[in-house]
Design a protein around this motif. Structure first.
Motif, PDB file in Angstrom:
ATOM      1  N   ASN A 381       0.836  -1.195   0.000  1.00  0.00           N
ATOM      2  CA  ASN A 381       0.000   0.000   0.000  1.00  0.00           C
ATOM      3  C   ASN A 381       0.872   1.246   0.000  1.00  0.00           C
ATOM      4  OD1 ASN A 381      -1.522   2.292   1.436  1.00  0.00           O
ATOM      5  ND2 ASN A 381      -3.164   0.824   1.054  1.00  0.00           N
ATOM      6  N   GLY A 382       0.612   2.177  -0.926  1.00  0.00           N
ATOM      7  CA  GLY A 382       1.462   3.342  -1.085  1.00  0.00           C
ATOM      8  C   GLY A 382       1.238   4.428  -0.055  1.00  0.00           C
ATOM      9  N   SER A 383       0.295   4.235   0.858  1.00  0.00           N
ATOM     10  CA  SER A 383       0.019   5.227   1.889  1.00  0.00           C
ATOM     11  C   SER A 383       0.405   4.743   3.280  1.00  0.00           C
ATOM     12  CB  SER A 383      -1.471   5.613   1.875  1.00  0.00           C
ATOM     13  OG  SER A 383      -1.777   6.520   2.904  1.00  0.00           O
ATOM     14  N   ASN A 384      -0.084   3.548   3.653  1.00  0.00           N
ATOM     15  CA  ASN A 384       0.228   3.038   4.996  1.00  0.00           C
ATOM     16  C   ASN A 384       1.309   1.959   4.997  1.00  0.00           C
ATOM     17  OD1 ASN A 384      -1.027   0.584   4.259  1.00  0.00           O
ATOM     18  ND2 ASN A 384      -3.002   1.229   5.079  1.00  0.00           N
ATOM     19  N   PHE A 385       1.770   1.580   3.793  1.00  0.00           N
ATOM     20  CA  PHE A 385       2.908   0.674   3.608  1.00  0.00           C
ATOM     21  C   PHE A 385       2.662  -0.704   4.224  1.00  0.00           C
ATOM     22  CE2 PHE A 385       4.389   5.090   3.936  1.00  0.00           C
ATOM     23  CZ  PHE A 385       4.701   5.278   2.606  1.00  0.00           C
ATOM     24  N   SER A 386       1.421  -1.157   4.112  1.00  0.00           N
ATOM     25  CA  SER A 386       1.074  -2.514   4.525  1.00  0.00           C
ATOM     26  C   SER A 386       1.062  -3.431   3.309  1.00  0.00           C
ATOM     27  CB  SER A 386      -0.306  -2.517   5.196  1.00  0.00           C
ATOM     28  OG  SER A 386      -1.295  -2.044   4.293  1.00  0.00           O
ATOM     29  N   ALA A 387       1.163  -4.728   3.566  1.00  0.00           N
ATOM     30  CA  ALA A 387       1.154  -5.705   2.478  1.00  0.00           C
ATOM     31  C   ALA A 387      -0.221  -5.751   1.828  1.00  0.00           C
ATOM     32  CB  ALA A 387       1.530  -7.081   3.019  1.00  0.00           C
ATOM     33  N   GLY A 388      -0.241  -5.852   0.495  1.00  0.00           N
ATOM     34  CA  GLY A 388      -1.501  -5.877  -0.225  1.00  0.00           C
ATOM     35  C   GLY A 388      -1.528  -6.940  -1.309  1.00  0.00           C
ATOM     36  N   GLY A 389      -2.747  -7.290  -1.718  1.00  0.00           N
ATOM     37  CA  GLY A 389      -2.903  -8.252  -2.801  1.00  0.00           C
ATOM     38  C   GLY A 389      -2.706  -9.687  -2.348  1.00  0.00           C
ATOM     39  N   ASN A 390      -2.329 -10.520  -3.286  1.00  0.00           N
ATOM     40  CA  ASN A 390      -2.152 -11.939  -3.009  1.00  0.00           C
ATOM     41  C   ASN A 390      -0.825 -12.201  -2.310  1.00  0.00           C
ATOM     42  OD1 ASN A 390      -3.284 -14.662  -3.471  1.00  0.00           O
ATOM     43  ND2 ASN A 390      -1.408 -14.977  -4.645  1.00  0.00           N
ATOM     44  N   ARG A 391      -0.783 -13.209  -1.468  1.00  0.00           N
ATOM     45  CA  ARG A 391       0.451 -13.586  -0.776  1.00  0.00           C
ATOM     46  C   ARG A 391       1.244 -14.603  -1.604  1.00  0.00           C
ATOM     47  NH1 ARG A 391      -0.509 -18.428   2.759  1.00  0.00           N
ATOM     48  NH2 ARG A 391       1.142 -17.677   4.135  1.00  0.00           N
ATOM     49  N   HIS A 392       2.501 -14.731  -1.250  1.00  0.00           N
ATOM     50  CA  HIS A 392       3.418 -15.678  -1.897  1.00  0.00           C
ATOM     51  C   HIS A 392       3.405 -15.512  -3.414  1.00  0.00           C
ATOM     52  CE1 HIS A 392       3.437 -18.526   1.835  1.00  0.00           C
ATOM     53  NE2 HIS A 392       4.162 -17.420   2.008  1.00  0.00           N
ATOM     54  N   GLN A 393       3.568 -14.266  -3.822  1.00  0.00           N
ATOM     55  CA  GLN A 393       3.567 -13.952  -5.250  1.00  0.00           C
ATOM     56  C   GLN A 393       4.935 -14.280  -5.836  1.00  0.00           C
ATOM     57  OE1 GLN A 393       0.626 -12.859  -6.235  1.00  0.00           O
ATOM     58  NE2 GLN A 393       1.073 -12.640  -8.421  1.00  0.00           N
ATOM     59  N   GLY A 394       4.950 -15.142  -6.854  1.00  0.00           N
ATOM     60  CA  GLY A 394       6.210 -15.593  -7.419  1.00  0.00           C
ATOM     61  C   GLY A 394       7.047 -14.482  -7.997  1.00  0.00           C
ATOM     62  N   TRP A 395       6.404 -13.512  -8.649  1.00  0.00           N
ATOM     63  CA  TRP A 395       7.233 -12.487  -9.268  1.00  0.00           C
ATOM     64  C   TRP A 395       7.736 -11.454  -8.266  1.00  0.00           C
ATOM     65  CZ3 TRP A 395       3.662  -9.969 -13.528  1.00  0.00           C
ATOM     66  CH2 TRP A 395       2.636  -9.249 -12.938  1.00  0.00           C
ATOM     67  N   SER A 396       7.163 -11.414  -7.055  1.00  0.00           N
ATOM     68  CA  SER A 396       7.772 -10.608  -6.000  1.00  0.00           C
ATOM     69  C   SER A 396       9.065 -11.270  -5.526  1.00  0.00           C
ATOM     70  CB  SER A 396       6.799 -10.425  -4.830  1.00  0.00           C
ATOM     71  OG  SER A 396       5.671  -9.659  -5.220  1.00  0.00           O
ATOM     72  N   ALA A 397       9.030 -12.598  -5.442  1.00  0.00           N
ATOM     73  CA  ALA A 397      10.267 -13.325  -5.125  1.00  0.00           C
ATOM     74  C   ALA A 397      11.284 -13.167  -6.242  1.00  0.00           C
ATOM     75  CB  ALA A 397       9.949 -14.798  -4.893  1.00  0.00           C
ATOM     76  N   SER A 398      10.819 -13.201  -7.478  1.00  0.00           N
ATOM     77  CA  SER A 398      11.748 -13.085  -8.604  1.00  0.00           C
ATOM     78  C   SER A 398      12.442 -11.730  -8.613  1.00  0.00           C
ATOM     79  CB  SER A 398      11.028 -13.327  -9.931  1.00  0.00           C
ATOM     80  OG  SER A 398      10.239 -12.211 -10.309  1.00  0.00           O
ATOM     81  N   ALA A 399      11.785 -10.697  -8.072  1.00  0.00           N
ATOM     82  CA  ALA A 399      12.410  -9.372  -8.002  1.00  0.00           C
ATOM     83  C   ALA A 399      13.668  -9.407  -7.145  1.00  0.00           C
ATOM     84  CB  ALA A 399      11.419  -8.358  -7.448  1.00  0.00           C
ATOM     85  N   ALA A 400      13.592 -10.130  -6.018  1.00  0.00           N
ATOM     86  CA  ALA A 400      14.767 -10.253  -5.152  1.00  0.00           C
ATOM     87  C   ALA A 400      15.869 -11.046  -5.834  1.00  0.00           C
ATOM     88  CB  ALA A 400      14.368 -10.915  -3.833  1.00  0.00           C
ATOM     89  N   VAL A 401      15.492 -12.133  -6.485  1.00  0.00           N
ATOM     90  CA  VAL A 401      16.469 -12.972  -7.187  1.00  0.00           C
ATOM     91  C   VAL A 401      17.102 -12.201  -8.336  1.00  0.00           C
ATOM     92  CG1 VAL A 401      16.705 -15.061  -8.588  1.00  0.00           C
ATOM     93  CG2 VAL A 401      15.303 -15.106  -6.505  1.00  0.00           C
ATOM     94  N   MET A 402      16.280 -11.487  -9.102  1.00  0.00           N
ATOM     95  CA  MET A 402      16.767 -10.699 -10.235  1.00  0.00           C
ATOM     96  C   MET A 402      17.715  -9.601  -9.769  1.00  0.00           C
ATOM     97  SD  MET A 402      14.493  -8.558 -13.026  1.00  0.00           S
ATOM     98  CE  MET A 402      13.691 -10.020 -13.671  1.00  0.00           C
ATOM     99  N   GLY A 403      17.322  -8.886  -8.731  1.00  0.00           N
ATOM    100  CA  GLY A 403      18.162  -7.805  -8.229  1.00  0.00           C
ATOM    101  C   GLY A 403      19.486  -8.293  -7.689  1.00  0.00           C
ATOM    102  N   HIS A 404      19.447  -9.395  -6.960  1.00  0.00           N
ATOM    103  CA  HIS A 404      20.677  -9.989  -6.406  1.00  0.00           C
ATOM    104  C   HIS A 404      21.620 -10.413  -7.527  1.00  0.00           C
ATOM    105  CE1 HIS A 404      23.297 -12.449  -3.910  1.00  0.00           C
ATOM    106  NE2 HIS A 404      23.005 -13.506  -4.647  1.00  0.00           N
TER     107      HIS A 404
END
Length: 423
Positions: A381-404
């Motif tokens: 969430n861009g205002s309160n910075f809480s987690a939003g949407g679906n959990r265990h999203q594969g492409w959110s994990a891929s962002a960490a792997v890609m960045g690393h």
């Protein structure tokens, strides 16, 4: 939002572990969590996850990308359309919602080329070539007027509940990379260059540069799609002239909100000249990214109830309205988009800045969801910075792997504009 900065190694290990859970015999699932439609092989999600997998060099993850592409090709539609997603349990195939998903076709061709270059599996690319050529023919038809840009209907790409339509920059950039990919493949198969295709690639790059960036000079650039539309759009765009790449134009005019994914891809795919990269970086730092967490939004600024786009946004959804202010595409902060930004910053030598954004991805991925840490939310969430949407999203994990991997010198795209292969 958690105040504890996650350990980098733990964050990458947690991301690797989630990607392994996303793997099945048919390829990468968008999420192993059995909620909504996420436990399916999605073209867009699966190939973005697969690009990160290629950067790891891990055999089983690389193989999962190959299976993803094969699953999508097996369910290709009669005109060449690639499924938006495939439910491997029921066999149900979706090509989109109210409209098809143009970017599913684009990511498919890009994914085939990147997998081929990473594995050097010539038998794979020769097997996939008929499916790829059907896609390329269909994409040409979707230019509609044979003038080089794809026309994307409302809800026709990843922002499928947002208010973009027409000649959307994100899709044109992927189209450019798609044509580069098919050029490499045809050259390999035939042993000679396709000069007509090479010309199309060059023209498309020029058209993107001319139509989606407003400068301050009086002269209208060459390759403008429609001079009157361009001039009217430029006069109405004082707040974003020479600030960032414009998100779309249509017969009704230009859109002016900052498109995070498109602006990142414009640099990562070498469309943006260095001066424009620096301008966009400065705009991101000064206006777009919050101080609390280094993550890019899907779009900025947020559409609120008093804004003229609010009425259209409110009725643009599939099952339930997700785009409340600061949520989902409407100002939600996305680890996935930020992963591509980290990769671009790293390849440009901006390692400190890339590391800061990678830390933001780790903070997002570590957030609790359903009472458990490492929720890997779809967005923050861009205002309160809480987690939003679906959990265990594969492409959110891929962002960490890609960045690393990017900070260790790995590239997202092996096929580049210079007709050379980056190993």
């Amino acid at each position: 939002m958690t105040n504890k900065k996650p350990d980098h190694r733990e964050a990458v290990n947690q991301a690797d572990a989630l990607l392994e859970k996303c793997m099945c015999a048919e390829g990468f699932l968008a999420s192993p969590t059995d909620s909504d439609n996420y436990r399916r092989i999605w073209a867009r999600d699966g190939i973005i996850i697969g690009l990160a997998a290629l950067m790891t060099g891990t055999d089983d993850m690389i193989a999962a990308l190959g299976h993803t592409l094969e699953t999508l090709a097996e369910h290709q539609g009669p005109h060449g359309e690639i499924p938006s997603n495939v439910d491997v349990r029921s066999g149900r195939v979706s090509y989109g919602g109210m409209t098809g998903r143009v970017d599913a076709d684009l990511w498919f061709v890009i994914g085939c080329g990147e997998y081929w270059q990473a594995t050097k599996d010539d038998a794979f690319i020769e097997h996939m070539l008929p499916s790829i050529e059907k896609v390329v023919f269909l994409l040409g038809a979707w230019e509609f007027n044979n003038r080089g840009l794809l026309y994307v209907p409302a809800t026709g790409d990843w922002a499928d509940e947002y208010v973009h339509t027409g000649y959307i920059l994100y899709d044109q950039l992927l189209y450019l990379q798609t044509l580069r990919t098919i050029h490499h493949i045809r050259r390999h198969v035939t042993g000679c260059d396709d000069h007509d295709l090479h010309t199309r690639i060059s023209l498309l790059k020029h058209r993107i540069r001319a139509n989606y960036w407003f400068g301050s000079d009086e002269k209208i650039p060459d390759d403008v799609y429609h001079e009157i539309l361009f001039e009217k759009g430029r006069k109405a765009a004082n707040h974003c002239t020479r600030q960032y790449w414009l998100p779309f134009f249509s017969p009704h005019g230009y859109g002016y909100r900052f498109d995070g994914f498109a602006n990142v891809l414009a640099s990562l795919l070498d469309v943006s000249p260095p001066s424009r990269r620096q301008t966009v970086d400065a705009y991101i730092e000064q206006h777009v990214v919050p101080d609390q967490i280094k993550l890019l939004p899907a779009f900025y600024p947020v559409i609120k109830p008093l804004d003229k786009d609010w009425e259209d946004l409110q009725i643009t959804f599939s099952y339930s309205f997700k785009n409340h202010p600061y949520e989902f595409h409407n100002g939600g902060l996305w680890p996935m988009i930020t992963g591509f930004y980290v990769a671009d910053l790293a390849r440009r030598g901006e390692t400190d800045k890339a590391g800061a954004y990678l830390a933001g991805i780790h903070c997002a991925n570590a957030m609790c969801m359903d009472g458990q840490p490492w929720g890997f939310p779809e967005y923050v969430n861009g205002s309160n910075f809480s987690a939003g949407g679906n959990r265990h999203q594969g492409w959110s994990a891929s962002a960490a792997v890609m960045g690393h991997a990017a900070l260790k010198g790995k590239k997202v795209f092996r096929i580049n504009e210079d007709d050379t292969f980056v190993q």
